[in-house]
Design a protein around this motif. Structure first.
Motif, PDB file in Angstrom:
ATOM      1  N   GLY B 202       3.910   9.853   2.515  1.00 19.54           N
ATOM      2  CA  GLY B 202       5.194  10.309   1.980  1.00 19.54           C
ATOM      3  C   GLY B 202       6.301  10.170   3.018  1.00 19.54           C
ATOM      4  O   GLY B 202       7.415   9.728   2.722  1.00 19.54           O
ATOM      5  N   GLN B 203       5.966  10.541   4.257  1.00 25.25           N
ATOM      6  CA  GLN B 203       6.937  10.430   5.354  1.00 25.25           C
ATOM      7  C   GLN B 203       7.352   8.982   5.565  1.00 25.25           C
ATOM      8  O   GLN B 203       8.545   8.658   5.743  1.00 25.25           O
ATOM      9  CB  GLN B 203       6.272  10.945   6.644  1.00 25.25           C
ATOM     10  N   LEU B 204       6.355   8.095   5.550  1.00 24.25           N
ATOM     11  CA  LEU B 204       6.646   6.676   5.750  1.00 24.25           C
ATOM     12  C   LEU B 204       7.518   6.154   4.625  1.00 24.25           C
ATOM     13  O   LEU B 204       8.456   5.379   4.853  1.00 24.25           O
ATOM     14  CB  LEU B 204       5.328   5.880   5.789  1.00 24.25           C
ATOM     15  N   ARG B 205       7.204   6.588   3.443  1.00 22.57           N
ATOM     16  CA  ARG B 205       7.975   6.112   2.293  1.00 22.57           C
ATOM     17  C   ARG B 205       9.419   6.564   2.369  1.00 22.57           C
ATOM     18  O   ARG B 205      10.341   5.799   2.056  1.00 22.57           O
ATOM     19  CB  ARG B 205       7.320   6.625   1.022  1.00 22.57           C
ATOM     20  N   ARG B 206       9.619   7.806   2.810  1.00 18.67           N
ATOM     21  CA  ARG B 206      10.999   8.314   2.943  1.00 18.67           C
ATOM     22  C   ARG B 206      11.754   7.517   3.987  1.00 18.67           C
ATOM     23  O   ARG B 206      12.974   7.387   3.933  1.00 18.67           O
ATOM     24  CB  ARG B 206      10.985   9.798   3.291  1.00 18.67           C
ATOM     25  N   ARG B 207      11.041   6.981   4.969  1.00 21.50           N
ATOM     26  CA  ARG B 207      11.670   6.135   5.992  1.00 21.50           C
ATOM     27  C   ARG B 207      11.950   4.734   5.465  1.00 21.50           C
ATOM     28  O   ARG B 207      12.588   3.939   6.135  1.00 21.50           O
ATOM     29  CB  ARG B 207      10.740   6.033   7.202  1.00 21.50           C
ATOM     30  N   GLY B 208      11.425   4.417   4.279  1.00 20.90           N
ATOM     31  CA  GLY B 208      11.697   3.097   3.720  1.00 20.90           C
ATOM     32  C   GLY B 208      10.539   2.132   3.788  1.00 20.90           C
ATOM     33  O   GLY B 208      10.672   0.969   3.387  1.00 20.90           O
ATOM     34  N   THR B 209       9.391   2.581   4.280  1.00 23.57           N
ATOM     35  CA  THR B 209       8.238   1.689   4.332  1.00 23.57           C
ATOM     36  C   THR B 209       7.745   1.382   2.913  1.00 23.57           C
ATOM     37  O   THR B 209       7.634   2.272   2.076  1.00 23.57           O
ATOM     38  CB  THR B 209       7.099   2.339   5.130  1.00 23.57           C
ATOM     39  N   THR B 210       7.471   0.120   2.666  1.00 18.08           N
ATOM     40  CA  THR B 210       6.872  -0.306   1.410  1.00 18.08           C
ATOM     41  C   THR B 210       5.364  -0.147   1.545  1.00 18.08           C
ATOM     42  O   THR B 210       4.786  -0.562   2.549  1.00 18.08           O
ATOM     43  CB  THR B 210       7.199  -1.784   1.137  1.00 18.08           C
ATOM     44  N   ILE B 211       4.758   0.458   0.530  1.00 16.96           N
ATOM     45  CA  ILE B 211       3.312   0.693   0.629  1.00 16.96           C
ATOM     46  C   ILE B 211       2.601  -0.055  -0.492  1.00 16.96           C
ATOM     47  O   ILE B 211       2.926   0.127  -1.672  1.00 16.96           O
ATOM     48  CB  ILE B 211       3.003   2.195   0.571  1.00 16.96           C
ATOM     49  N   PHE B 212       1.663  -0.879  -0.114  1.00 17.23           N
ATOM     50  CA  PHE B 212       0.860  -1.684  -1.036  1.00 17.23           C
ATOM     51  C   PHE B 212      -0.543  -1.110  -0.977  1.00 17.23           C
ATOM     52  O   PHE B 212      -1.255  -1.271  -0.004  1.00 17.23           O
ATOM     53  CB  PHE B 212       0.883  -3.141  -0.572  1.00 17.23           C
ATOM     54  N   PHE B 213      -0.923  -0.467  -2.045  1.00 19.36           N
ATOM     55  CA  PHE B 213      -2.054   0.461  -2.001  1.00 19.36           C
ATOM     56  C   PHE B 213      -3.104   0.061  -3.028  1.00 19.36           C
ATOM     57  O   PHE B 213      -2.818  -0.029  -4.217  1.00 19.36           O
ATOM     58  CB  PHE B 213      -1.478   1.861  -2.290  1.00 19.36           C
ATOM     59  N   SER B 214      -4.319  -0.189  -2.565  1.00 18.86           N
ATOM     60  CA  SER B 214      -5.400  -0.559  -3.473  1.00 18.86           C
ATOM     61  C   SER B 214      -6.480   0.512  -3.398  1.00 18.86           C
ATOM     62  O   SER B 214      -6.927   0.864  -2.309  1.00 18.86           O
ATOM     63  CB  SER B 214      -5.969  -1.920  -3.065  1.00 18.86           C
ATOM     64  N   SER B 215      -6.893   1.007  -4.542  1.00 24.49           N
ATOM     65  CA  SER B 215      -7.910   2.050  -4.531  1.00 24.49           C
ATOM     66  C   SER B 215      -8.597   2.104  -5.881  1.00 24.49           C
ATOM     67  O   SER B 215      -8.020   1.756  -6.907  1.00 24.49           O
ATOM     68  CB  SER B 215      -7.277   3.409  -4.234  1.00 24.49           C
ATOM     69  N   HIS B 216      -9.845   2.540  -5.855  1.00 19.45           N
ATOM     70  CA  HIS B 216     -10.569   2.775  -7.110  1.00 19.45           C
ATOM     71  C   HIS B 216     -10.356   4.202  -7.610  1.00 19.45           C
ATOM     72  O   HIS B 216     -10.787   4.539  -8.707  1.00 19.45           O
ATOM     73  CB  HIS B 216     -12.070   2.538  -6.893  1.00 19.45           C
ATOM     74  N   ILE B 217      -9.754   5.041  -6.762  1.00 23.52           N
ATOM     75  CA  ILE B 217      -9.558   6.451  -7.171  1.00 23.52           C
ATOM     76  C   ILE B 217      -8.243   6.519  -7.940  1.00 23.52           C
ATOM     77  O   ILE B 217      -7.162   6.690  -7.361  1.00 23.52           O
ATOM     78  CB  ILE B 217      -9.534   7.379  -5.941  1.00 23.52           C
TER      79      ILE B 217
END
Lengths: 513, 278
Positions: B202-217
């Motif tokens: 969440g902190q990274l995202r607020r800083r503007g980091t784009t998150i590419f997230f792969s998960s089975h959950i």
């Protein structure tokens, strides 16, 4: 497995041949002594082998079966059955064949077979007892590291013996002859009371016609077998009941951090890469072994060479170069293979790719330079030509740099998984070509590639002597530096386009865990 | 074409990339990306773009091509066809520049297991150009926040799988990447650490980091991601917010992401009954 069968098979045939010779060509009581020693050696080899290879051979790890509700009988049959078809058991067949061939005549052969069966049972039980007692160690990381190091040291001993060649064998015969009485006494009066020794004694007595005594010794061996069997069953019962292995060592907790300020690790990307290389060299068993092999083999080879040659200035110039050649060929082979899957850490980073090779070079020199300095001091003392020794050291470093470049290039174009990245002892057949090319072509290409560095030095030495030759080694260094700068830049550029393919070749690794 | 020489990353994830006309550059831009392994097409000419600051969930059944897609974008696998760029830098023509923007937690961790946790995080920070004093500070904080401080000086080979995952995550964010690729980051991680990781992301995202997230959950994906892409058999089969996908899939307002996912991949749930258990 194929490699183990080939290497083990060759060793076994050698042992069998030697044993046959000892049984048939040596004067009494050497045949009797040899039989006892061979039986005891087999038994001890199984004990040590079960302890060592249990860490890497799932079949020896009883604990893997204990999660299943197996009855004791099923477990016994499984473990014994597995031993019958184990490669190690099959490798013993030539030696057993020789014993059957030489010992006993006519009906006595049946007795010999019975004694061999009792021996085999002792050998298998001893291995199973050891595996059962120490199975708790097999999962210990430090124990596995130690086993790898011990195997490498034993291998080095074999190499040293091979290199020593005839002189070692002659020396061995002299020692055996001098200590013959002690050896016979120990074998025929002390070791005969061990389980394998008792089997050997019964074979010896049966062959000489003393059936009664032979039977008594066999009965003794059988009683020991029953006792060993009861011990093993008790051990299995304990393991099946959840009592756990008798020997368990938890991995050390490691240094606790508790409030200690972390130290600053200075330097940028290149320094970090060098630091990483040095740490891994010191902590990774396969890399420690590789380095140790390089150092020991080069020292042994130099020792053998110097014993046969007089120490003139040419030798003082040449020996360090030869030693560095061997050290580097062993310690710098297959760089990407030894990186393994971990190289993904820097592949996904913006690390300037030349830094990969700079780090390999610098971390190698951290070890190579002190090695050469010590060598130079020793050679200066032995030869009485300190200037030539100094020149030899400088030349060795220059040649080493050039040889490293050859190894780097070889790893770039022909990578294959390192030992920690393979699921078997031998590389796959798909990589055999790479291994062969690197093993054959690199040693041939290296002197040619480095010729502009060493040839002028030897030419000058021949024409104007050691002082001029030592001065000429500065040219070797300049040449090596120029070639290094040009080549590493090219290797770095090339690596960007090749690293994904290299990664796919070397990545299949989980053997470290 | 990259020649392996040094590149210097654009500064700060909080400044969105812009091209020469001042238009927003996609954080990840993929066109026709294809990868074949022998006869099998693992990824078949996929197209998508991820805007700066997005938290994208990348879903698919086993063997769909998720990890292959990520591996192509981060440089571990060479695409056979197509193009992709990270923050405007082509992954092939400017490969090192593109990697300067990223942090990666791969599915197969592939850590240097004979380094300690502290050494590994510091090492990665160094190769991304973080200064020594800043590395020390960030490494200490990361180890503390992720509950690795007591084991910081143990070799990674002695870590549990969850600890190794957290170490990999720490190393992936120590340099504050502009784009963070996470392939199954919560696998083997306990609930407490998972909460901490949520907060970090969440902190990274607020800083503007784009998150590419792969998960089975899928519950985690539904909770965190602003947008979801679904891939099946190498093809993109869905792309949108969870609500958009729900509407398109016509699985109902109360349907979960799992329902939407199963609808998107066209999976027929096998009858999970075993005759000998009846």
């Amino acid at each position: 497995m194929v490699g183990m069968a080939v290497v083990g098979g060759a060793v076994t045939i050698l042992v069998a041949t030697g044993t046959y010779w000892a049984f048939t060509r040596t004067p009494a009581p050497w045949p009797d002594t040899t039989l006892t020693l061979v039986f005891v050696a087999l038994w001890l080899a199984w004990i040590v082998g079960s302890l060592g290879f249990g860490a890497f051979n799932e079949a020896l790890d009883v604990s893997r079966l204990l999660t299943y509700p197996l009855r004791r009988e099923a477990l016994v049959i499984t473990l014994i059955g597995g031993s019958i078809f184990d490669i190690a058991t099959l490798l013993v067949v030539p030696v057993v064949g020789v014993v059957l061939m030489v010992w006993g005549h006519g009906a006595q052969k049946l007795f010999v077979m019975l004694a061999l069966a009792v021996l085999w049972a002792h050998v298998v039980l001893a291995g199973q007892i050891v595996a059962g007692i120490f199975s708790g160690l097999f999962h210990n990381r430090r124990f596995r590291d130690l086993v790898m190091a011990m195997v490498a040291i034993v291998g080095l001993g074999g190499y040293a013996a091979y290199v020593a060649g005839g002189s070692w064998q002659q020396h061995a015969i002299e020692v055996l002859t001098a200590r013959a009485e002690v050896i016979h006494h120990v074998a025929n009066h002390v070791l005969c009371w061990t389980p394998p020794g008792a089997s050997a004694r019964s074979v010896i007595l049966a062959t000489s016609g003393s059936s009664g005594s032979a039977l008594a010794w066999l009965a003794y061996a059988t009683v020991l077998l029953v006792l060993a069997g009861r011990l093993w069953l008790a051990l299995l019962d304990r393991l099946c009941a959840g009592g756990g292995s008798l020997f368990r060592i938890a991995d050390a907790p490691g240094e606790r951090n508790a409030g200690k300020p972390a130290r600053v690790e200075p330097g940028g990307a290149l320094v970090a890469m060098v630091r990483k290389e040095l740490r891994l060299s010191v902590r990774t068993p396969v890399l420690q072994v590789r380095l140790l092999q390089g150092i020991v083999m080069s020292v042994v080879l130099a020792f053998i060479t110097l014993r046969k040659q007089s120490m003139d200035p040419s030798m003082a110039l040449m020996v360090p170069m030869g030693m560095m050649l061997l050290l580097t060929m062993i310690a710098q082979q297959n760089g990407f293979g030894y990186e393994g899957a971990s190289m993904s850490t820097w592949i996904t980073s913006p690390l300037p790719r030349a830094n990969v090779f700079h780090a390999w070079m610098l971390s190698h020199l951290v070890i190579a330079v002190p090695y050469v300095v010590v060598l130079a001091v020793v050679l200066a003392y032995l030869s009485g030509h300190p200037v030539a020794a100094l020149g030899g050291a400088v030349l060795a470093i220059a040649i080493d740099v050039l040889l490293c470049l050859v190894m780097f290039f070889a790893s770039l174009v022909l990578p294959f998984p390192g030992p920690q990245g393979r699921r078997s002892i031998q590389p796959k057949s798909a990589h055999t070509g790479a291994v062969l090319i690197i093993g054959l072509v690199v040693p041939l290409a290296s002197p040619l590639v480095s010729a502009p560095a060493w040839a002028p030095v030897f030419l000058v030495n021949w024409k104007w002597g050691e002082v001029a030759a030592a001065a000429t080694t500065l040219w070797s260094v300049v040449f090596a530096v120029i070639v290094y700068v040009v080549v590493v830049r090219a290797l770095g550029s090339s690596l960007v386009g090749r690293e994904a393919r290299i990664f796919s070749v070397v990545r299949h690794s989980h053997a470290e865990q | 074409m990259d020649d392996g020489r040094p590149v210097y990353a654009a500064s700060g994830p909080d400044r969105a990339g812009q091209d020469e006309r001042g238009r927003m550059t996609a954080a990840i831009d993929v066109h026709g990306l294809t990868k074949r392994f022998g006869e099998k097409t693992a990824v078949d000419a996929i197209d998508f773009a991820v805007q700066p600051g997005e938290f994208l969930g990348f879903l698919g059944p086993n063997g769909a091509g998720k990890s292959t897609t990520i591996n192509m974008l981060v440089g571990l696998v060479q695409p056979d066809k197509g193009t992709a760029s990270i923050c405007g830098d082509d992954i092939r023509a400017r490969s090192l520049a593109s990697r300067a923007h990223i942090g990666v937690v791969p599915e197969d961790l592939n850590l240097y297991t004979r380094l300690t946790g502290r050494e590994f995080i510091d090492f990665v920070g160094a190769i991304y150009g973080v200064s020594a004093s800043e590395r020390r500070r960030r490494t200490g904080e990361l180890l503390d926040v992720l509950g690795l401080a007591d084991d910081a000086d143990k070799m990674i080979i002695d870590y549990s799988h969850g600890m190794q995952k957290k170490t990999s995550l720490a190393a992936a964010i120590v340099h504050v990447p502009r784009v963070l690729f996470l392939d199954e980051p919560f696998e083997g991680v306990d609930a407490l650490s998972r909460r901490t990781i949520h907060e970090l992301l969440g902190q990274l995202r607020r800083r503007g980091t784009t998150i590419f997230f792969s998960s089975h959950i899928l519950e985690v994906v539904e909770k965190l991601c602003s947008r979801v892409i679904v891939i099946a058999e190498g093809n993109l089969v869905a792309d949108g917010t969870v609500d958009e996908l729900r509407a398109r899939a016509d699985t109902g307002e109360d349907s979960t992401l799992e329902d939407v996912f199963l609808s998107a991949v066209g999976a027929e749930t096998k009858d999970g009954k075993l005759s000998w258990l009846e």
